[in-house]
Design a protein around this motif. Structure first.
Motif, PDB file in Angstrom:
ATOM      1  N   UNK A 122       0.822  -1.356   0.039  1.00  0.00           N
ATOM      2  CA  UNK A 122       0.147  -0.094   0.006  1.00  0.00           C
ATOM      3  C   UNK A 122       0.890   1.338  -0.149  1.00  0.00           C
ATOM      4  N   UNK A 123       1.942   1.186   0.766  1.00  0.00           N
ATOM      5  CA  UNK A 123       2.789   2.469   1.013  1.00  0.00           C
ATOM      6  C   UNK A 123       3.410   2.556  -0.399  1.00  0.00           C
ATOM      7  N   UNK A 124       3.865   1.653  -1.258  1.00  0.00           N
ATOM      8  CA  UNK A 124       4.576   1.643  -2.367  1.00  0.00           C
ATOM      9  C   UNK A 124       3.475   2.169  -3.400  1.00  0.00           C
ATOM     10  N   UNK A 125       2.479   1.923  -3.572  1.00  0.00           N
ATOM     11  CA  UNK A 125       1.204   2.255  -4.282  1.00  0.00           C
ATOM     12  C   UNK A 125       1.369   3.644  -4.225  1.00  0.00           C
ATOM     13  N   UNK A 126       1.052   4.204  -3.058  1.00  0.00           N
ATOM     14  CA  UNK A 126       1.071   5.756  -2.880  1.00  0.00           C
ATOM     15  C   UNK A 126       2.261   6.335  -3.428  1.00  0.00           C
ATOM     16  N   UNK A 127       3.427   6.048  -3.024  1.00  0.00           N
ATOM     17  CA  UNK A 127       4.560   6.566  -3.709  1.00  0.00           C
ATOM     18  C   UNK A 127       4.724   6.360  -5.038  1.00  0.00           C
TER      19      UNK A 127
ATOM     20  N   UNK B  50      -2.098  10.275   2.793  1.00  0.00           N
ATOM     21  CA  UNK B  50      -2.659   9.915   1.749  1.00  0.00           C
ATOM     22  C   UNK B  50      -3.672   8.894   2.171  1.00  0.00           C
ATOM     23  N   UNK B  51      -4.581   8.281   1.458  1.00  0.00           N
ATOM     24  CA  UNK B  51      -5.735   7.363   2.029  1.00  0.00           C
ATOM     25  C   UNK B  51      -6.110   6.448   0.544  1.00  0.00           C
ATOM     26  N   UNK B  52      -5.908   5.062   0.702  1.00  0.00           N
ATOM     27  CA  UNK B  52      -5.903   4.207  -0.382  1.00  0.00           C
ATOM     28  C   UNK B  52      -7.131   3.614   0.084  1.00  0.00           C
ATOM     29  N   UNK B  53      -8.217   3.214  -0.858  1.00  0.00           N
ATOM     30  CA  UNK B  53      -9.453   2.573  -0.832  1.00  0.00           C
ATOM     31  C   UNK B  53      -9.247   1.275   0.197  1.00  0.00           C
ATOM     32  N   UNK B  54      -9.857   0.828   1.340  1.00  0.00           N
ATOM     33  CA  UNK B  54      -9.711  -0.073   2.064  1.00  0.00           C
ATOM     34  C   UNK B  54     -10.134  -1.308   1.526  1.00  0.00           C
ATOM     35  N   UNK B  55     -10.803  -1.342   0.379  1.00  0.00           N
ATOM     36  CA  UNK B  55     -11.562  -2.417  -0.146  1.00  0.00           C
ATOM     37  C   UNK B  55     -10.503  -3.370  -0.943  1.00  0.00           C
ATOM     38  N   UNK B  56      -9.215  -2.758  -1.061  1.00  0.00           N
ATOM     39  CA  UNK B  56      -8.163  -3.570  -1.806  1.00  0.00           C
ATOM     40  C   UNK B  56      -7.322  -3.890  -0.704  1.00  0.00           C
TER      41      UNK B  56
ATOM     42  N   UNK C 237      -4.200  -7.329   0.747  1.00  0.00           N
ATOM     43  CA  UNK C 237      -3.127  -8.278   0.068  1.00  0.00           C
ATOM     44  C   UNK C 237      -2.273  -7.796  -0.824  1.00  0.00           C
ATOM     45  N   UNK C 238      -2.080  -6.543  -0.980  1.00  0.00           N
ATOM     46  CA  UNK C 238      -1.032  -5.838  -1.795  1.00  0.00           C
ATOM     47  C   UNK C 238       0.327  -6.369  -1.477  1.00  0.00           C
ATOM     48  N   UNK C 239       1.081  -6.447  -2.476  1.00  0.00           N
ATOM     49  CA  UNK C 239       2.421  -6.921  -2.239  1.00  0.00           C
ATOM     50  C   UNK C 239       2.554  -8.467  -1.925  1.00  0.00           C
ATOM     51  N   UNK C 240       1.466  -9.174  -1.879  1.00  0.00           N
ATOM     52  CA  UNK C 240       1.509 -10.568  -1.776  1.00  0.00           C
ATOM     53  C   UNK C 240       1.071 -11.127  -2.795  1.00  0.00           C
ATOM     54  N   UNK C 241       1.359 -12.695  -2.955  1.00  0.00           N
ATOM     55  CA  UNK C 241       0.762 -13.405  -3.966  1.00  0.00           C
ATOM     56  C   UNK C 241      -0.498 -13.355  -4.599  1.00  0.00           C
ATOM     57  N   UNK C 242      -1.591 -13.024  -3.544  1.00  0.00           N
ATOM     58  CA  UNK C 242      -3.067 -12.928  -3.826  1.00  0.00           C
ATOM     59  C   UNK C 242      -3.602 -11.561  -3.526  1.00  0.00           C
ATOM     60  N   UNK C 243      -3.516 -10.736  -4.082  1.00  0.00           N
ATOM     61  CA  UNK C 243      -4.189  -9.332  -3.607  1.00  0.00           C
ATOM     62  C   UNK C 243      -5.705  -9.417  -4.089  1.00  0.00           C
ATOM     63  N   UNK C 244      -6.569  -8.963  -3.425  1.00  0.00           N
ATOM     64  CA  UNK C 244      -7.897  -8.867  -3.601  1.00  0.00           C
ATOM     65  C   UNK C 244      -8.509  -7.528  -3.623  1.00  0.00           C
ATOM     66  N   UNK C 245      -9.596  -7.462  -4.220  1.00  0.00           N
ATOM     67  CA  UNK C 245     -10.187  -6.215  -4.528  1.00  0.00           C
ATOM     68  C   UNK C 245     -11.815  -6.391  -4.216  1.00  0.00           C
ATOM     69  N   UNK C 246     -12.410  -5.884  -3.142  1.00  0.00           N
ATOM     70  CA  UNK C 246     -13.781  -6.067  -2.948  1.00  0.00           C
ATOM     71  C   UNK C 246     -14.607  -5.175  -3.806  1.00  0.00           C
TER      72      UNK C 246
END
Length: 596
Positions: free
Chosen positions: A450-455, A481-487, A489-498
C-alpha cells in the motif's frame, strides 16, 4: 465510481475522443413522487427484500417504497456501495470531521437522465430540486503529458466549432476543429479518426450489435497503423480511463456508444446538464446520507452488516435467502419478492445451483468480466495550481485520472471542517491500470505494498505535472494519503479487491441478463444488467433498478405507475442515415463512411 462508478470514467470519452461543442441545456424539472397506494391495494403490505445497498439497491428501494411496498435493504458493509464516501480513520482533530475519502471520485455527466431524476426526488435543506442542486460543473479539463510534452487544456463547454445542424458534414467540421486544437495530431490521422466517429454515429443498431460489439476499439480506430500520439490518446487512453479495459479488447459498441452520447451532450442535445458535473460536498454529505434519511421516511428498513450467502429456490420460486447477521449467526430472510442488487462478482456467488437451473440466463453471468479501478486520495497543505476540473495523466503507466476537490466544495471551508486543520485540499486519483510496471519500483500496482502504491502514484503524478520546469506538486505540501480499504493483500501473491469494476471486452454484451428472470419473484438490479447505457455506471445501476421494479410490478399485477426508464439520446437528424445503413448492412455492405 464512473461511474459505478465508476461513472467518472466516461469523462474522456466525450471531452477527448469525440469532442464537439455548444451550449448545454438546463436540467428538466423534478418528476413528481409517486403517490403511495391506498391500504388494500395489491402492493400494500407486500414485502420486498433488496439484497445490496449500493446505487442499484437504494434506487430499487426508493421506487418500491413510493409504490407502497414494505422494503428491507440488506447490506454487508455501508450504504452507497462504490459510490459512497468514507472517513479517514484517526484523521479528525479539534472537533473537526474526519478527512473525507472515497472509492473513486464521483462524476455525473449530462448524458445521465435516470439518476438525476432520482436525485431530484431526494430532499436536501435549502435546495428546490433536492440533492440534484448539489451538482456543480468544473469549467475545464486537461490532458497532462509527461516527458516535457505540452499539457493540453480544454474549457467546458468548448467555444466555437458548434455545428448549425447535425448533418455528417457539420459534425465532421466540428470534430475536426476540436481535435486539431486539442490533440494536435497529423492532419491525416485527425481526418481518419473523424471518419471512424461518423461511421459509428451513422451505424444502425444491427451493425452495432452484430459487428461493432465484436470489434475491438483498437482495430476499429486502426491504432496499429497510426502514430504513438494517436494510439496513446485515442486508443489506449480512452479505453483505460472509460472502461478500465485494454484497447485491444474493449468493445467498439461500448466505447462508441459513450462517445456518441458525449458528442450530443456537448452540442446541448438531449442533455440533463453540462457534460462534466461533480458534487459540491463529499458524496455521503451531498447525496447518500440524505437519500438514506428520505428512504427511512418512506418506511424502508435497513440491515447493515448483513451478508447474503445464498438465494434459495424451491417449488418454482425463491423460497428465502440465507444471510449472516452482524454477529455471524446464520439466518433466513423471507419476503414476497427479492431484488438482487449486488455487484455481479458478488451476486453470482449467491445464486444456488437450483436457482441457476431455473433460469440459464444466470449462468451466462459467469462469463462477465471485472477488473480493478480504484481510488487513492492525497491531502495537500497547499492548493496546487493544476486545473479547474478533471485531469487525465495520459502517459502514466497506471492510467491515472484525478480532480482537486476542495475548490468544488464552495459551501464549506475545507481546513476548518475536516482533519487537523492543515489539509486544504484533496487530490482524488483513480488508478485504472493495475497490471503494468510503474516508474518508481518497476512493479505492477498489485505487486506493490500500500505504501509503495501511494509513492508510485505520487511519482507518476509528478512526472506528468512537474515536467515543464514548474513544480506544481511538491513533496513538502503532501499532508497524507488514503487508499481504498477495499483493496487488500497488496504486495502478496494473492491481492484482492472487494469493489471490482465490470469491464466490456468484445462479445460480452450477449451475456448480460435482463432485470426480470424466469423465477417469478426474483429480479436483478446492477450495472451489469442489460440497459440502454452500455457501461458500468451509476446511471446503469439506476436504470436497471427501475427496470427491475417495473418487472416486479408486472408480475405482481400492480396498478401503480411504472418507473420511467429514459433511454440515451438519439439525434433525430441521423435517423435517416441509420436507416440507410440498415439496408446496407443487410446487403453485406460497409457503412457509407467506412473507407477501410
Amino acid at each position: 465510481m464512473a461511474g459505478t462508478g465508476s461513472s467518472r470514467r466516461t469523462f474522456i470519452a466525450g471531452a477527448g475522443a469525440a469532442a464537439a461543442t455548444g451550449a448545454v441545456v438546463a436540467g428538466a424539472g423534478a418528476a413528481p413522487a409517486v403517490a403511495a397506494p391506498a391500504a388494500g391495494s395489491p402492493s400494500a403490505g407486500r414485502r420486498v427484500a433488496v439484497l445490496g445497498g449500493g446505487v442499484a439497491g437504494l434506487t430499487a428501494a426508493h421506487e418500491l417504497a413510493e409504490r407502497g411496498y414494505a422494503v428491507t435493504v440488506y447490506e454487508r458493509r455501508a450504504l452507497g456501495g462504490k459510490a459512497r464516501s468514507m472517513d479517514v480513520p484517526g484523521s479528525a482533530r479539534g472537533g473537526r470531521r474526519p478527512l473525507p475519502a472515497e472509492h473513486g471520485f464521483r462524476f455525473i455527466p449530462g448524458i445521465y437522465h435516470n439518476l438525476p431524476d432520482t436525485m431530484r426526488r431526494i430532499p436536501f435543506p435549502g435546495n428546490a430540486r433536492g440533492v440534484w442542486d448539489n451538482l456543480v460543473a468544473p469549467r475545464e479539463m486537461m490532458f497532462a503529458r509527461a516527458a516535457g510534452r505540452e499539457d493540453l487544456r480544454a474549457p467546458i463547454p468548448w467555444p466555437e466549432h458548434s455545428p448549425a445542424e447535425l448533418t455528417p458534414e457539420e459534425l465532421r467540421r466540428a470534430l475536426t476543429g476540436i481535435l486539431q486544437t486539442l490533440v494536435r495530431l497529423p492532419l491525416h490521422e485527425t481526418a481518419y479518426f473523424v471518419d471512424r466517429v461518423l461511421v459509428f454515429l451513422t451505424s444502425c443498431d444491427e451493425r452495432r450489435t452484430e459487428v461493432w460489439e465484436r470489434t475491438p476499439w483498437w482495430d476499429f480506430v486502426r491504432a496499429e497503423r497510426m502514430s504513438n500520439e494517436y494510439r496513446r490518446i485515442l486508443a489506449v487512453g480512452i479505453t483505460r480511463n472509460i472502461v478500465a479495459t485494454k484497447a485491444e479488447e474493449a468493445s467498439t459498441r461500448t466505447v462508441g456508444t459513450l462517445g456518441e452520447a458525449f458528442v450530443f451532450n456537448l452540442l446541448g442535445r438531449g442533455a440533463d446538464g453540462p457534460p462534466d458535473r461533480i458534487l459540491n460536498l463529499p458524496t455521503n454529505e451531498a447525496w447518500i446520507d440524505p437519500w438514506e434519511a428520505h428512504l427511512r421516511s418512506l418506511g424502508v428498513e435497513f440491515r447493515i452488516g448483513w451478508t447474503v450467502r445464498e438465494v434459495r429456490y424451491a417449488d418454482g420460486r425463491v423460497s428465502g435467502v440465507a444471510v449472516e447477521g452482524p454477529d455471524g449467526a446464520p439466518q433466513t430472510v423471507t419476503a414476497d419478492h427479492y431484488v438482487s442488487a449486488l455487484p455481479v462478482e458478488h451476486a453470482r456467488r449467491t445464486w444456488s445451483a437450483a436457482l441457476r437451473a431455473a433460469d440459464p440466463m444466470l449462468g451466462r453471468c459467469d462469463r462477465l468480466q471485472t477488473d480493478w479501478m480504484t481510488g487513492i486520495q492525497f491531502y495537500l497543505t497547499e492548493r496546487a495550481p493544476l486545473v479547474h476540473g478533471h485531469l487525465n495523466c495520459i502517459d502514466s503507466p497506471w492510467s491515472l485520472t484525478a480532480i482537486q476537490q476542495a475548490e468544488h466544495w464552495p459551501s464549506r471551508d475545507f481546513p476548518a471542517a475536516y482533519g487537523d486543520g492543515t489539509a486544504v485540499d484533496c487530490l482524488s486519483v483513480d488508478i485504472s491500470e493495475w497490471d503494468k510496471p510503474g516508474i518508481l519500483y518497476g512493479k505492477t500496482a498489485k505487486q506493490c505494498t500500500r505504501e509503495e502504491v501511494a509513492r508510485e502514484v505520487w511519482a507518476q503524478l509528478k512526472a506528468s505535472l512537474n515536467d515543464t520546469g514548474k513544480t506544481l506538486l511538491a513533496d513538502s505540501k503532501l499532508h497524507s494519503w488514503f487508499l481504498d480499504p477495499g483493496v487488500d493483500g497488496l504486495g502478496t501473491p494473492h491481492p484482492t479487491n472487494q469493489d471490482e469494476l465490470l469491464i466490456h471486452p468484445v462479445g460480452t454484451l450477449h451475456n448480460r441478463p435482463s432485470a426480470g428472470t424466469r423465477i417469478p419473484n426474483f429480479f436483478l438490479s446492477g450495472d451489469y444488467v442489460a440497459v440502454d447505457i452500455d457501461l458500468a455506471t451509476m446511471e446503469g445501476a439506476n436504470a436497471s433498478a427501475r427496470a427491475a421494479v417495473n418487472s416486479l410490478l408486472d408480475r405482481d399485477g400492480s396498478p401503480a405507475p411504472r418507473c420511467t426508464v429514459r433511454p440515451m439520446y438519439r439525434a433525430p437528424e441521423l435517423e435517416a442515415a441509420r436507416r440507410h445503413d440498415l439496408w446496407r448492412h443487410r446487403l453485406g455492405l460497409r457503412n457509407v463512411f467506412d473507407l477501410g
